[in-house]
Design a protein around this motif. Sequence first.
Motif, PDB file in Angstrom:
ATOM      1  N   VAL A 534       0.839  -1.201   0.000  1.00 16.01           N
ATOM      2  CA  VAL A 534       0.000   0.000   0.000  1.00 16.01           C
ATOM      3  C   VAL A 534       0.875   1.253   0.000  1.00 16.01           C
ATOM      4  N   LYS A 535       1.944   1.235   0.790  1.00 17.31           N
ATOM      5  CA  LYS A 535       2.853   2.384   0.831  1.00 17.31           C
ATOM      6  C   LYS A 535       3.499   2.611  -0.521  1.00 17.31           C
ATOM      7  N   GLN A 536       3.945   1.527  -1.164  1.00 16.66           N
ATOM      8  CA  GLN A 536       4.584   1.635  -2.471  1.00 16.66           C
ATOM      9  C   GLN A 536       3.596   2.119  -3.528  1.00 16.66           C
ATOM     10  N   SER A 537       2.304   1.868  -3.333  1.00 13.80           N
ATOM     11  CA  SER A 537       1.275   2.306  -4.277  1.00 13.80           C
ATOM     12  C   SER A 537       0.810   3.731  -4.000  1.00 13.80           C
ATOM     13  N   GLY A 538       1.447   4.419  -3.035  1.00 13.45           N
ATOM     14  CA  GLY A 538       1.078   5.800  -2.730  1.00 13.45           C
ATOM     15  C   GLY A 538      -0.036   5.938  -1.727  1.00 13.45           C
ATOM     16  N   GLY A 539      -0.394   4.834  -1.046  1.00 11.67           N
ATOM     17  CA  GLY A 539      -1.499   4.881  -0.103  1.00 11.67           C
ATOM     18  C   GLY A 539      -1.059   4.812   1.346  1.00 11.67           C
ATOM     19  N   HIS A 540      -2.013   4.554   2.229  1.00 10.03           N
ATOM     20  CA  HIS A 540      -1.752   4.545   3.666  1.00 10.03           C
ATOM     21  C   HIS A 540      -2.564   3.412   4.317  1.00 10.03           C
ATOM     22  N   THR A 541      -2.014   2.858   5.393  1.00  7.80           N
ATOM     23  CA  THR A 541      -2.665   1.758   6.106  1.00  7.80           C
ATOM     24  C   THR A 541      -2.923   2.167   7.547  1.00  7.80           C
ATOM     25  N   LEU A 542      -4.158   1.953   8.015  1.00  7.90           N
ATOM     26  CA  LEU A 542      -4.524   2.212   9.412  1.00  7.90           C
ATOM     27  C   LEU A 542      -5.095   0.932  10.014  1.00  7.90           C
ATOM     28  N   ILE A 543      -4.693   0.637  11.249  1.00 10.52           N
ATOM     29  CA  ILE A 543      -5.179  -0.557  11.937  1.00 10.52           C
ATOM     30  C   ILE A 543      -5.812  -0.120  13.256  1.00 10.52           C
ATOM     31  N   ASP A 544      -7.046  -0.552  13.472  1.00  9.35           N
ATOM     32  CA  ASP A 544      -7.755  -0.258  14.721  1.00  9.35           C
ATOM     33  C   ASP A 544      -8.173  -1.599  15.331  1.00  9.35           C
ATOM     34  N   SER A 545      -7.823  -1.811  16.586  1.00  9.51           N
ATOM     35  CA  SER A 545      -8.120  -3.094  17.211  1.00  9.51           C
ATOM     36  C   SER A 545      -8.480  -2.891  18.671  1.00  9.51           C
ATOM     37  N   VAL A 546      -9.494  -3.621  19.128  1.00 10.51           N
ATOM     38  CA  VAL A 546      -9.931  -3.593  20.518  1.00 10.51           C
ATOM     39  C   VAL A 546      -9.993  -5.026  21.018  1.00 10.51           C
ATOM     40  N   VAL A 547      -9.308  -5.281  22.111  1.00  4.97           N
ATOM     41  CA  VAL A 547      -9.280  -6.635  22.666  1.00  4.97           C
ATOM     42  C   VAL A 547     -10.707  -7.092  22.987  1.00  4.97           C
ATOM     43  N   GLY A 548     -11.062  -8.281  22.468  1.00  2.00           N
ATOM     44  CA  GLY A 548     -12.378  -8.848  22.716  1.00  2.00           C
ATOM     45  C   GLY A 548     -13.451  -8.390  21.755  1.00  2.00           C
ATOM     46  N   GLN A 549     -13.147  -7.382  20.902  1.00  4.08           N
ATOM     47  CA  GLN A 549     -14.156  -6.867  19.971  1.00  4.08           C
ATOM     48  C   GLN A 549     -13.785  -7.066  18.515  1.00  4.08           C
ATOM     49  N   GLY A 550     -12.491  -7.123  18.212  1.00  3.04           N
ATOM     50  CA  GLY A 550     -12.096  -7.376  16.837  1.00  3.04           C
ATOM     51  C   GLY A 550     -11.116  -6.352  16.298  1.00  3.04           C
ATOM     52  N   THR A 551     -10.756  -6.514  15.025  1.00  7.62           N
ATOM     53  CA  THR A 551      -9.757  -5.681  14.365  1.00  7.62           C
ATOM     54  C   THR A 551     -10.297  -5.212  13.021  1.00  7.62           C
ATOM     55  N   THR A 552     -10.007  -3.969  12.671  1.00 12.27           N
ATOM     56  CA  THR A 552     -10.360  -3.418  11.362  1.00 12.27           C
ATOM     57  C   THR A 552      -9.102  -2.817  10.738  1.00 12.27           C
ATOM     58  N   VAL A 553      -8.805  -3.228   9.504  1.00  9.77           N
ATOM     59  CA  VAL A 553      -7.668  -2.691   8.748  1.00  9.77           C
ATOM     60  C   VAL A 553      -8.227  -1.894   7.574  1.00  9.77           C
ATOM     61  N   GLN A 554      -7.773  -0.656   7.446  1.00  8.14           N
ATOM     62  CA  GLN A 554      -8.224   0.222   6.366  1.00  8.14           C
ATOM     63  C   GLN A 554      -7.065   0.515   5.424  1.00  8.14           C
ATOM     64  N   LEU A 555      -7.321   0.355   4.136  1.00  5.62           N
ATOM     65  CA  LEU A 555      -6.327   0.622   3.103  1.00  5.62           C
ATOM     66  C   LEU A 555      -6.790   1.840   2.306  1.00  5.62           C
ATOM     67  N   TYR A 556      -6.039   2.938   2.406  1.00  3.89           N
ATOM     68  CA  TYR A 556      -6.373   4.188   1.714  1.00  3.89           C
ATOM     69  C   TYR A 556      -5.581   4.261   0.403  1.00  3.89           C
ATOM     70  N   PHE A 557      -6.286   4.285  -0.731  1.00  2.00           N
ATOM     71  CA  PHE A 557      -5.649   4.444  -2.033  1.00  2.00           C
ATOM     72  C   PHE A 557      -6.091   5.772  -2.642  1.00  2.00           C
ATOM     73  N   PRO A 558      -5.149   6.573  -3.163  1.00  2.00           N
ATOM     74  CA  PRO A 558      -5.547   7.838  -3.788  1.00  2.00           C
ATOM     75  C   PRO A 558      -6.509   7.592  -4.957  1.00  2.00           C
ATOM     76  N   ARG A 559      -7.474   8.476  -5.100  1.00  2.51           N
ATOM     77  CA  ARG A 559      -8.438   8.364  -6.200  1.00  2.51           C
ATOM     78  C   ARG A 559      -7.735   8.504  -7.535  1.00  2.51           C
ATOM     79  N   CYS A 560      -8.119   7.678  -8.502  1.00  2.00           N
ATOM     80  CA  CYS A 560      -7.593   7.758  -9.870  1.00  2.00           C
ATOM     81  C   CYS A 560      -8.732   8.223 -10.778  1.00  2.00           C
ATOM     82  N   HIS A 561      -8.486   9.305 -11.535  1.00  2.28           N
ATOM     83  CA  HIS A 561      -9.522   9.879 -12.388  1.00  2.28           C
ATOM     84  C   HIS A 561      -9.559   9.234 -13.774  1.00  2.28           C
TER      85      HIS A 561
END
Length: 835
Positions: A534-561
Amino acid sequence: MPFTADDHGCPGWKGEMAERIRAYDWSATELNAIDEWQQSLVAAVQFVLGSPLPLVMLWGQQGYMVYNDAYAEFAGGRHPYLLGSPVEMGWPEVAAFNRNVMDTCLAGGTLSYRDKELVLLRNGRPEDVWMDLYYSPVADDSGAPAGVIAVVVETTGRVLTERSRERAEAALREANERLQLALNTGAVLGTWVLDVKTDMLTGDERFARTFGMAAEQARQGVTRTATGESIHPDDLEYAHRLTTESIQTGKPYRAEYRLRRADGEYIWVQANGQCEFDADGAPYRFPGVLIDIHERKIAEQALRQLTETLEQRVTDAVAARALAEEQLRQAQKMEAIGSLTGGVAHDFNNVLQVINGNLQMLAAEAGDHPATQRRIAAATQAVKRGAQLAAHLLAFARRQPLSPAVLNPRRLLDGMSEMLHHALGETIRVETVLGADLWNVLADRNQLENALLNLAINGRDAMRGEGTLTIRAQNLLVRGRTDIPDGEYLVFSIGDTGVGMPAEVLERAVEPFFTTKPNGHGTGLGLSMVFGFVKQSGGHTLIDSVVGQGTTVQLYFPRCHEAETVEFLDQTEAPAGGRETILVVEDDAQVRLTAVEMLAQLGYKVLTAPDGDAALEFINSDVPLDLVFTDVVMPGTVKSVELARLAAARSPAVPVLFTSGYTRDEIFHHGKLDSGVTLLSKPYRRDDLARKVRGVLNAHRAALVGGPAAPSSAATRVLLVEDDSPSREAMGELLATFGLQCTAVGSAEEALALAPAHRYDILLSDVTLPGLSGDALARTLRHAQPDLRIVLMSGFGEQADIGEAIPGARLLPKPFDIATLRRELAGGSAQTEAG
């Protein structure tokens, strides 16, 4: 007579600048070589280096600069290019000031300035600065002034702080003066007398107006409670308490509170008085005066607010610096791990290539023997798993050569649904939530699918085979966030309902080989591969996790017109070989032998070279060559990119096919292969090699028949100024392919240092540079060389601010394509006139 370095005690010099001074070539300056320096010069340098203050010595008529570590810090982006430079060239914006300094001190005079105001260029923009400056002549061995010692202490912060404080103090002083004037000229709001026994107040006419009552009523008297109704509720208890204390103790009464006027607005007043006592010591009369202090209180509040703001700014700056340092440490850590894993992948892929190549040849020779073919197939599968592991390492290191295409997220996820179903199993419920009119993204399809699949499998494992996996895709406009730059993004989100991760695990989640799974249940490369891709593609990665509730990974890619890329499957059979002559350039003997044998089986005539230097002998000879098949990373002085350029310059031109298990930065930049580069990644199969070789040969033959000729610009000399190192290297290589003679530097100061001894036809410079800006550099060089063509580049596009127009200069907005750059340098573009 001259002295040696040992005679001068040069080895006793300490600090970074001492090392730089020793290493600098002084022979081209008036100082001559360091081992020929006069004793007085050596002593002066020793004094400069030993001082904790920022000191710079200007030697000779030109004022060649020699300075200490403290001055280096003051110089900022101009260091170390100021060392050995004439002072007027190093600080062109204050050249006239420095010329006066040199003329005065070399004539035996001295100069000193207290809080001298100057305008210096910092970060490409003029900035007002203040300094304490002290200049004294330095004598040579004959006793005549030969140089200048300058003490430079920047006082900008102190001057600005003092001016701010002086303005606040002046406002307060003015308010106090107005208060004193008011006492003398009628700003008294009234006088009053409290009868302590009756608790009744009487006042004059001004007192009556202040409290909004009739003058007669004020003369007859009102209760203290009635006047208290006009005091601000928040101040009433305070005013009554001070009154009571003054009556009980006899101390002077002085209270400041807010009083409501007849129009309903509150003003600040000061009540002053003192209780009087009778002969028996009992309080009976309490006279006082009411004064308007509203303007003074407003000034005090403004001063207090300024102080609090300054303190908060200091606190915020300290916190921001701590955060930046932590982010820098993390970035350096990840970069170091990335470099290590990339190098490991390179060697590993070479080993796999030898194994894979020999397996392919064994399979061809083994015929239909079932047991042998079964063993070869099992070994081939192991090689594939090893190649996948190496690919994950390269993905984390951001060294994998990507082949990006414009993808539609909805169609991408629809195409993955069956694959996800098989990978996750029946017990995992998959919910897909897709936004309307999803934006396209520019990414490598295979790598993006692998990343999403990896995250889905991680979610399955975190839920221990049972739960809900939510896959989302949505458009998102980012503004004002600290973790993601502003812009338009397509966000993929993979969320599970698993066990979640504690903070200490989340902090290391993207490190390669870090895993919480049991041995044999994962390599620890899944998240690291996703992060790197994702970094090499110009994007960003965010990870949000709460013990006992789960994990969410978000991959941000710049919009291509751009419109979605239409992809076609390659259903052709592996092509046959040929009879052409191929030069194989590979430093690993086993890999080289494997490649030779596979090419020989395909019918090609093969020549070999262990490095670029040996390959160059073939290129420069009359030996017929149809293709150069070269590793990217090789020892020797001739690198693969240079070898390709020389092969293209041969007559007739020879095409090049690159191969590598780790490309570094030689043939791909900004996350994708350079234009016109064909790469066969290691490890490769014989069929892959056959197809790539045949494709390059056929494409080259077609180009010779009907391709356009490249313009010839061999005599053109270009001075390239770009502070971003990868961009500078890529641009330099690109200009070389145009046939241009390119000199590349990282700052305007470096360019100015080269200018007196070299002549250039074109200045190609970024506008935003550390220290002197690109447009300021262009004006300086144009003054010395009026016929110099100027092309300025800027990421701000046509809105780039370069101040006064530069006649004939061109402005090239970033990003630009190769054709636009080629036209611009050839003088035939219709780009924006700079200014």
